[in-house]
Design a protein around this motif. Structure first.
Motif, PDB file in Angstrom:
ATOM      1  N   CYS A  45      -2.796  42.839  45.434  1.00  0.00           N
ATOM      2  CA  CYS A  45      -2.900  41.405  45.165  1.00  0.00           C
ATOM      3  C   CYS A  45      -3.490  40.712  46.386  1.00  0.00           C
ATOM      4  CB  CYS A  45      -1.533  40.816  44.822  1.00  0.00           C
ATOM      5  SG  CYS A  45      -1.638  39.107  44.180  1.00  0.00           S
ATOM      6  N   ASN A  46      -4.187  39.616  46.148  1.00  0.00           N
ATOM      7  CA  ASN A  46      -4.785  38.841  47.230  1.00  0.00           C
ATOM      8  C   ASN A  46      -3.878  37.727  47.727  1.00  0.00           C
ATOM      9  OD1 ASN A  46      -5.147  37.625  44.684  1.00  0.00           O
ATOM     10  ND2 ASN A  46      -6.837  36.377  45.420  1.00  0.00           N
ATOM     11  N   LEU A  47      -2.701  37.579  47.094  1.00  0.00           N
ATOM     12  CA  LEU A  47      -1.752  36.554  47.512  1.00  0.00           C
ATOM     13  C   LEU A  47      -0.449  37.193  47.990  1.00  0.00           C
ATOM     14  CD1 LEU A  47      -2.169  33.856  44.699  1.00  0.00           C
ATOM     15  CD2 LEU A  47      -3.499  34.171  46.795  1.00  0.00           C
ATOM     16  N   ASN A  48       0.404  36.351  48.558  1.00  0.00           N
ATOM     17  CA  ASN A  48       1.717  36.810  49.021  1.00  0.00           C
ATOM     18  C   ASN A  48       2.761  35.775  48.609  1.00  0.00           C
ATOM     19  OD1 ASN A  48       3.720  38.287  50.324  1.00  0.00           O
ATOM     20  ND2 ASN A  48       3.296  37.374  52.316  1.00  0.00           N
ATOM     21  N   CYS A  49       2.931  35.611  47.310  1.00  0.00           N
ATOM     22  CA  CYS A  49       3.792  34.553  46.763  1.00  0.00           C
ATOM     23  C   CYS A  49       5.250  34.743  47.193  1.00  0.00           C
ATOM     24  CB  CYS A  49       3.678  34.531  45.251  1.00  0.00           C
ATOM     25  SG  CYS A  49       1.982  34.349  44.670  1.00  0.00           S
ATOM     26  N   ILE A  50       5.956  33.634  47.336  1.00  0.00           N
ATOM     27  CA  ILE A  50       7.307  33.698  47.890  1.00  0.00           C
ATOM     28  C   ILE A  50       8.296  34.399  46.963  1.00  0.00           C
ATOM     29  CG2 ILE A  50       6.974  31.638  49.299  1.00  0.00           C
ATOM     30  CD1 ILE A  50       8.618  30.068  47.238  1.00  0.00           C
ATOM     31  N   HIS A  51       7.971  34.505  45.668  1.00  0.00           N
ATOM     32  CA  HIS A  51       8.886  35.131  44.720  1.00  0.00           C
ATOM     33  C   HIS A  51       8.517  36.580  44.440  1.00  0.00           C
ATOM     34  CE1 HIS A  51       5.613  32.964  42.603  1.00  0.00           C
ATOM     35  NE2 HIS A  51       5.462  34.155  42.029  1.00  0.00           N
ATOM     36  N   CYS A  52       7.459  37.076  45.063  1.00  0.00           N
ATOM     37  CA  CYS A  52       6.877  38.360  44.675  1.00  0.00           C
ATOM     38  C   CYS A  52       7.500  39.548  45.402  1.00  0.00           C
ATOM     39  CB  CYS A  52       5.368  38.325  44.915  1.00  0.00           C
ATOM     40  SG  CYS A  52       4.493  39.702  44.142  1.00  0.00           S
ATOM     41  N   ILE A  53       7.090  40.762  44.989  1.00  0.00           N
ATOM     42  CA  ILE A  53       7.626  41.995  45.575  1.00  0.00           C
ATOM     43  C   ILE A  53       6.547  42.786  46.307  1.00  0.00           C
ATOM     44  CG2 ILE A  53       9.656  42.372  44.134  1.00  0.00           C
ATOM     45  CD1 ILE A  53       6.246  43.928  43.363  1.00  0.00           C
ATOM     46  N   GLN A  54       5.403  42.151  46.589  1.00  0.00           N
ATOM     47  CA  GLN A  54       4.329  42.882  47.259  1.00  0.00           C
ATOM     48  C   GLN A  54       4.795  43.492  48.588  1.00  0.00           C
ATOM     49  OE1 GLN A  54       0.994  43.708  46.616  1.00  0.00           O
ATOM     50  NE2 GLN A  54       1.462  43.172  44.495  1.00  0.00           N
ATOM     51  N   LYS A  55       5.609  42.756  49.352  1.00  0.00           N
ATOM     52  CA  LYS A  55       6.099  43.292  50.628  1.00  0.00           C
ATOM     53  C   LYS A  55       7.145  44.381  50.436  1.00  0.00           C
ATOM     54  CE  LYS A  55       5.248  39.356  53.701  1.00  0.00           C
ATOM     55  NZ  LYS A  55       5.861  38.361  54.622  1.00  0.00           N
ATOM     56  N   SER A  56       7.819  44.374  49.293  1.00  0.00           N
ATOM     57  CA  SER A  56       8.869  45.366  49.025  1.00  0.00           C
ATOM     58  C   SER A  56       8.336  46.620  48.356  1.00  0.00           C
ATOM     59  CB  SER A  56       9.957  44.746  48.131  1.00  0.00           C
ATOM     60  OG  SER A  56      10.505  43.592  48.719  1.00  0.00           O
ATOM     61  N   GLY A 220      14.437  43.114  45.091  1.00  0.00           N
ATOM     62  CA  GLY A 220      13.206  43.284  45.850  1.00  0.00           C
ATOM     63  C   GLY A 220      12.456  41.999  46.143  1.00  0.00           C
ATOM     64  N   SER A 221      12.717  40.944  45.369  1.00  0.00           N
ATOM     65  CA  SER A 221      12.052  39.672  45.605  1.00  0.00           C
ATOM     66  C   SER A 221      12.511  39.069  46.934  1.00  0.00           C
ATOM     67  CB  SER A 221      12.369  38.695  44.463  1.00  0.00           C
ATOM     68  OG  SER A 221      11.938  37.389  44.780  1.00  0.00           O
ATOM     69  N   ILE A 222      11.589  38.430  47.640  1.00  0.00           N
ATOM     70  CA  ILE A 222      11.916  37.810  48.915  1.00  0.00           C
ATOM     71  C   ILE A 222      12.976  36.724  48.747  1.00  0.00           C
ATOM     72  CG2 ILE A 222      10.955  36.493  50.859  1.00  0.00           C
ATOM     73  CD1 ILE A 222       8.260  37.807  50.251  1.00  0.00           C
ATOM     74  N   ILE A 223      12.974  36.071  47.584  1.00  0.00           N
ATOM     75  CA  ILE A 223      13.962  35.006  47.337  1.00  0.00           C
ATOM     76  C   ILE A 223      14.987  35.455  46.293  1.00  0.00           C
ATOM     77  CG2 ILE A 223      12.497  33.094  48.065  1.00  0.00           C
ATOM     78  CD1 ILE A 223      11.812  32.606  45.136  1.00  0.00           C
ATOM     79  N   ALA A 224      15.297  36.746  46.305  1.00  0.00           N
ATOM     80  CA  ALA A 224      16.278  37.284  45.354  1.00  0.00           C
ATOM     81  C   ALA A 224      17.638  36.615  45.484  1.00  0.00           C
ATOM     82  CB  ALA A 224      16.422  38.796  45.553  1.00  0.00           C
ATOM     83  N   ASP A 225      17.938  36.094  46.682  1.00  0.00           N
ATOM     84  CA  ASP A 225      19.248  35.470  46.894  1.00  0.00           C
ATOM     85  C   ASP A 225      19.405  34.150  46.144  1.00  0.00           C
ATOM     86  OD1 ASP A 225      17.453  34.056  48.427  1.00  0.00           O
ATOM     87  OD2 ASP A 225      18.679  34.005  50.228  1.00  0.00           O
ATOM     88  N   GLU A 226      18.318  33.647  45.542  1.00  0.00           N
ATOM     89  CA  GLU A 226      18.444  32.442  44.723  1.00  0.00           C
ATOM     90  C   GLU A 226      19.178  32.731  43.414  1.00  0.00           C
ATOM     91  OE1 GLU A 226      14.984  30.113  43.985  1.00  0.00           O
ATOM     92  OE2 GLU A 226      14.352  30.068  46.082  1.00  0.00           O
ATOM     93  N   ILE A 227      19.301  34.003  43.064  1.00  0.00           N
ATOM     94  CA  ILE A 227      19.983  34.398  41.831  1.00  0.00           C
ATOM     95  C   ILE A 227      21.283  35.102  42.193  1.00  0.00           C
ATOM     96  CG2 ILE A 227      19.838  35.785  39.734  1.00  0.00           C
ATOM     97  CD1 ILE A 227      16.806  35.541  39.911  1.00  0.00           C
ATOM     98  N   ASN A 228      22.386  34.543  41.755  1.00  0.00           N
ATOM     99  CA  ASN A 228      23.701  35.107  42.065  1.00  0.00           C
ATOM    100  C   ASN A 228      24.302  35.708  40.791  1.00  0.00           C
ATOM    101  OD1 ASN A 228      26.331  35.690  42.813  1.00  0.00           O
ATOM    102  ND2 ASN A 228      26.580  33.838  44.037  1.00  0.00           N
ATOM    103  N   LEU A 229      24.461  37.029  40.794  1.00  0.00           N
ATOM    104  CA  LEU A 229      24.990  37.729  39.615  1.00  0.00           C
ATOM    105  C   LEU A 229      26.463  38.098  39.765  1.00  0.00           C
ATOM    106  CD1 LEU A 229      22.012  40.201  38.972  1.00  0.00           C
ATOM    107  CD2 LEU A 229      22.418  37.976  37.899  1.00  0.00           C
ATOM    108  N   THR A 230      27.096  37.630  40.824  1.00  0.00           N
ATOM    109  CA  THR A 230      28.463  38.056  41.148  1.00  0.00           C
ATOM    110  C   THR A 230      29.428  37.846  39.986  1.00  0.00           C
ATOM    111  OG1 THR A 230      28.098  37.557  43.491  1.00  0.00           O
ATOM    112  CG2 THR A 230      30.381  37.812  42.763  1.00  0.00           C
ATOM    113  N   GLU A 231      29.439  36.651  39.407  1.00  0.00           N
ATOM    114  CA  GLU A 231      30.394  36.364  38.333  1.00  0.00           C
ATOM    115  C   GLU A 231      30.083  37.177  37.078  1.00  0.00           C
ATOM    116  OE1 GLU A 231      33.217  34.587  38.449  1.00  0.00           O
ATOM    117  OE2 GLU A 231      32.757  34.493  40.588  1.00  0.00           O
ATOM    118  N   LYS A 232      28.811  37.311  36.760  1.00  0.00           N
ATOM    119  CA  LYS A 232      28.428  38.086  35.581  1.00  0.00           C
ATOM    120  C   LYS A 232      28.870  39.541  35.717  1.00  0.00           C
ATOM    121  CE  LYS A 232      24.384  35.444  34.001  1.00  0.00           C
ATOM    122  NZ  LYS A 232      24.557  34.252  34.822  1.00  0.00           N
TER     123      LYS A 232
END
Length: 374
Positions: A45-56, A220-232
């Protein structure tokens, strides 16, 4: 070439109805070969979006070979499969992407393309329009420069928006043969921008706007911490959802490796390689049945020996992907399909609809003039 037709619509709806009945008596043997196949022209990819997994993503980057691609199309076209050119990279980076679309169209496949729009030059747009590309999904996360460039790192707001506007214009002139879906990912950065985004693109002659839920990509997403699955995840395993992907999907990566899920960005659960094994033979193979059985039993350790997948995936908890709630998903899917096939299913536009369309086209021309200097 396949058109968006009433017959095609009926085939898909019939398939959904059959799947409703099957979902009530689920087994690890899937009777219906996938209607929709994901193909990855490239994972670069030519971008590095904040929600993406390119770095991971640790797997090798590359371009799908022509012989691999034609092998795929030659197998699935007689099976009446649709294709999406997407997965983990930007498809328009592939030097033969136009030829790839042309080949699939010649074979009668419905073709959908997912792009970030940065490489959607006027020349490429004209080629896509002339091929009557069936559907394009354009990921464009804001209509404000600062916010867009904060989310879509390395992209130019003005240049990309101009590309998109020109594509919309060319499509309008071509009687809107390509279904245009504008897509924005709902995340903390964009959550207060959704209405502005909708208002802007609803004023233009496109078909739909998709508010895409943020995916954590199994952490793997850089902003994966925005989603909290603890209760589920506190619920007993027996109450966890059963993801429908293993019963509906096959993904072919750029090097020919096949996996059940397009979110398996490092291909931790390969089924085989299209160079050696036909897709049809993989569909109810021992390896894929094992994957399905693990979903049914919630035995995620079975399929996570190489890396984390389903147990940490936020998509698992989306009701649309739960086989236990397939009937509810089916209703929503048919409504969405009706929108996509509206032109084929309806009679000619009335004067009121035509006036609205003309008004949107004039707004589009004004916006093109605004960004043409870039």
């Amino acid at each position: 070439m396949k058109k968006l037709s009433t017959n095609h619509f009926h085939q898909i709806v019939s398939r959904i109805i059959d799947q409703i009945e099957y979902a009530q008596h689920l087994t690890d043997e899937a009777p219906f070969f996938p209607k929709h196949i994901h193909i990855e022209p490239t994972n670069s990819c030519n971008l590095n979006c904040i929600h993406c997994i390119q770095k991971s993503m640790s797997r090798k980057r590359g371009l799908m070979e022509w012989d691999v691609y034609t092998r795929i199309i030659d197998e699935i076209a007689p099976l009446d499969c649709d294709i999406s050119l997407d997965v983990q990279g930007e498809p328009l980076l592939h030097p033969k992407i136009i030829q790839m679309i042309a080949y699939a169209k010649e074979k009668g496949c419905f073709v959908s393309l997912l792009t970030n729009g940065t490489r959607l030059s006027e020349a490429i747009s004209r080629s896509l329009i002339n091929l009557n590309l069936d559907r394009i999904v354009i990921s464009f996360d804001a209509v404000e420069k600062e916010l867009y460039e904060k989310v879509r790192i390395n992209a130019s707001f003005e240049k990309t928006l101009f590309n998109i506007l020109k594509f919309i214009e060319l499509n309008y002139i071509n009687k809107q043969q390509t279904f245009i879906c504008m897509s924005i990912i709902l995340q903390k950065a964009t959550e207060t921008h959704i209405d502005t985004y909708k208002n802007y693109f609803n004023s233009l002659p496109i078909n739909t706007i998709f508010i895409s839920q943020l995916l954590n990509m199994s952490g793997g997403s850089i902003i994966a911490d925005e989603i909290n699955l603890t209760e589920k995840k506190k619920r007993p395993l027996s109450e966890w959802p059963i993801c429908r992907i293993g019963w509906e999907n096959l993904t072919i990566n750029w090097d020919g490796t096949v996996c059940p899920c397009p979110l398996d960005y490092n291909v931790f659960w390969p089924l085989g390689n299209i160079k050696e094994i036909p897709l049809y033979d993989m569909w109810n193979s021992k390896k894929l049945k094992q994957f399905r059985r693990a979903q049914m039993d919630h035995n995620y350790l079975e399929i996570e020996r190489k890396g984390t997948l389903c147990s940490q995936c936020s998509c698992l908890w989306d009701p649309e992907y739960d086989m236990k709630q397939y009937k509810n998903f089916a209703k929503q899917a048919i409504v969405r399909l009706s929108s996509q096939y509206a032109k084929s299913l309806s009679v000619e536009k009335n004067d009121l609809a035509q006036n609205e369309s003309d008004s949107k086209y004039q707004t589009l021309l004004n916006e093109i003039c605004r960004y043409q200097k870039y």
